[in-house]
Design an enzyme around this catalytic site. Sequence first.
Site, PDB file in Angstrom:
ATOM      1  N   LYS A   1      -6.455  -8.771  -2.840  1.00 29.28           N
ATOM      2  CA  LYS A   1      -5.271  -8.247  -3.030  1.00 29.28           C
ATOM      3  C   LYS A   1      -5.359  -6.863  -3.400  1.00 29.28           C
ATOM      4  CE  LYS A   1      -4.415 -12.911  -3.845  1.00 29.28           C
ATOM      5  NZ  LYS A   1      -3.460 -13.119  -3.263  1.00 29.28           N
TER       6      LYS A   1
ATOM      7  N   TRP B   1      -0.842 -21.022  -9.226  1.00 32.06           N
ATOM      8  CA  TRP B   1      -2.527 -21.099  -9.331  1.00 32.06           C
ATOM      9  C   TRP B   1      -3.287 -21.504 -10.537  1.00 32.06           C
ATOM     10  CZ3 TRP B   1      -4.044 -20.621  -4.633  1.00 32.06           C
ATOM     11  CH2 TRP B   1      -3.425 -19.771  -3.616  1.00 32.06           C
TER      12      TRP B   1
ATOM     13  N   ASP C   1      -8.378 -15.855 -14.302  1.00 31.11           N
ATOM     14  CA  ASP C   1      -8.307 -15.578 -12.840  1.00 31.11           C
ATOM     15  C   ASP C   1      -7.471 -14.349 -13.066  1.00 31.11           C
ATOM     16  OD1 ASP C   1      -7.522 -15.204 -10.382  1.00 31.11           O
ATOM     17  OD2 ASP C   1      -6.688 -17.267 -10.208  1.00 31.11           O
TER      18      ASP C   1
HETATM   19  N1  PLP Z   1      -5.617 -17.209  -7.722  1.00 29.50           N
HETATM   20  C1  PLP Z   1      -4.625 -16.275  -7.591  1.00 29.50           C
HETATM   21  C2  PLP Z   1      -4.225 -15.660  -8.872  1.00 29.50           C
HETATM   22  C3  PLP Z   1      -4.193 -15.872  -6.251  1.00 29.50           C
HETATM   23  O1  PLP Z   1      -3.231 -15.121  -5.860  1.00 29.50           O
HETATM   24  C4  PLP Z   1      -4.739 -16.809  -5.104  1.00 29.50           C
HETATM   25  C5  PLP Z   1      -4.323 -16.036  -3.900  1.00 29.50           C
HETATM   26  O2  PLP Z   1      -4.577 -16.598  -2.930  1.00 29.50           O
HETATM   27  C6  PLP Z   1      -5.871 -17.449  -5.514  1.00 29.50           C
HETATM   28  C7  PLP Z   1      -6.450 -17.543  -6.736  1.00 29.50           C
HETATM   29  C8  PLP Z   1      -6.653 -18.273  -4.335  1.00 29.50           C
HETATM   30  O3  PLP Z   1      -7.444 -17.302  -3.780  1.00 29.50           O
HETATM   31  P1  PLP Z   1      -7.983 -17.741  -2.472  1.00 29.50           P
HETATM   32  O4  PLP Z   1      -7.206 -17.821  -1.344  1.00 29.50           O
HETATM   33  O5  PLP Z   1      -9.061 -16.403  -2.312  1.00 29.50           O
HETATM   34  O6  PLP Z   1      -8.860 -18.722  -2.432  1.00 29.50           O
END
Ligand code: PLP
Length: 368
Positions: free
Chosen positions: A198, A104, A174
């Site tokens: 989550k 991520w 994040d």
């Molecule tokens: N950051 C983290 C730590 C994640 O687990 C996720 C998971 O989906 C994301 C970002 C991306 O999020 P999204 O799917 O809401 O764009």
Amino acid sequence: SRTRMVINFAAGPAKLPEEVLKEVQANLLNCNGSGISVMEMSHRSSNYGKIQETAINDLRELLNVPSNYKILLMQGGGTGQFAAVALNLIGITGSADYVITGSWSSKAAKEAAQYGKVNAVIPKLAKYTTVPRQSTWQLDPKASYVYYCDNETVEGVEFDFIPEVPEGVPLVADMSSNFLSRPFDVSKFGVIFAGAQKNIGPAGTTVIIVREDLIGKHLKTTPSILNFELMDKNSSLLNTPPTFGIYVMGLVFKWIKTNGGIAGMEKQSAAKSKLIYDIIDQSEGFFYCPVDTNVRSRMNVPFRIGSAAGDDALEKEFLAKAEAEGMIQLKGHRSVGGIRASLYNAVTLAETQKLANLMLAFYKNNKN
Ligand code: PLP
């Protein structure tokens, strides 16, 4: 008492507290005496306004958010914030520092590189199983910000410290997959963001906590929907928000408040993850988690079965046995393979114990 027949170990969207879902159900046709569902309410109505304001106030209270920080609710998920963080901040000096410890943060760095210069603070890791100690990082005192991902959901790597940054450089985190699972000092950060799906609610809402003085530094080309200043000026009602998701998220905040607050969530998280990691560590390599002990995630526990590389047949058998006992969504991320047990706030200790029991029985039946 348990009303659902399954135990949901999904990585996200993930389990929500049963108490919350029951409350949603009880208010589905008539929300707060309005005679209509929250989904049918104008986002400009006072009834909805109260729902959103209460959610934000409860979050402020739960996290002790200082008064010089704004709480914004935005759309576009974590991925939207990969762009938003850069669009709103990278123009300060034109470059930003990224600590890439997993899938991520790697994605976030790539997205930000579209809008400015991105520096990798640590050498590229061959595999994402560690967080290099801060003394080895190369931080630029002129960076617009330092960015990291507090919990890498795919690899199960969670920071065991809050990074120190050069004087005046804001820290951006994040926290999508470990938000509200442990207390932390908000004042150490410039921006914190978290997708809801989550630990805190349904998909569709993203929480942003941003220090006031960092608002208004966006690039001119920033889309309105990702613009912190516009969102703040409009109290997160610039356009139609995901009203239902925000409503449910607000109920989750109330649920956390009545369940020991964030300290309570932290205690539970420690107990739940210890149950599983202890079994892994005491299995003489039958279960294998590649992540360094000190940065093992309390939220997402990835492991292989049979060997470090994973025995395909054994892992399939384990997943089938789990499903037969009602334990679902345990399959590891497609990029990592194996098993991943996600133990977010809504997953109970008793549910985690069931998984632990299955692991122990499986070990006894299959070890050589
Ligand atoms: N950051 C983290 C730590 C994640 O687990 C996720 C998971 O989906 C994301 C970002 C991306 O999020 P999204 O799917 O809401 O764009």
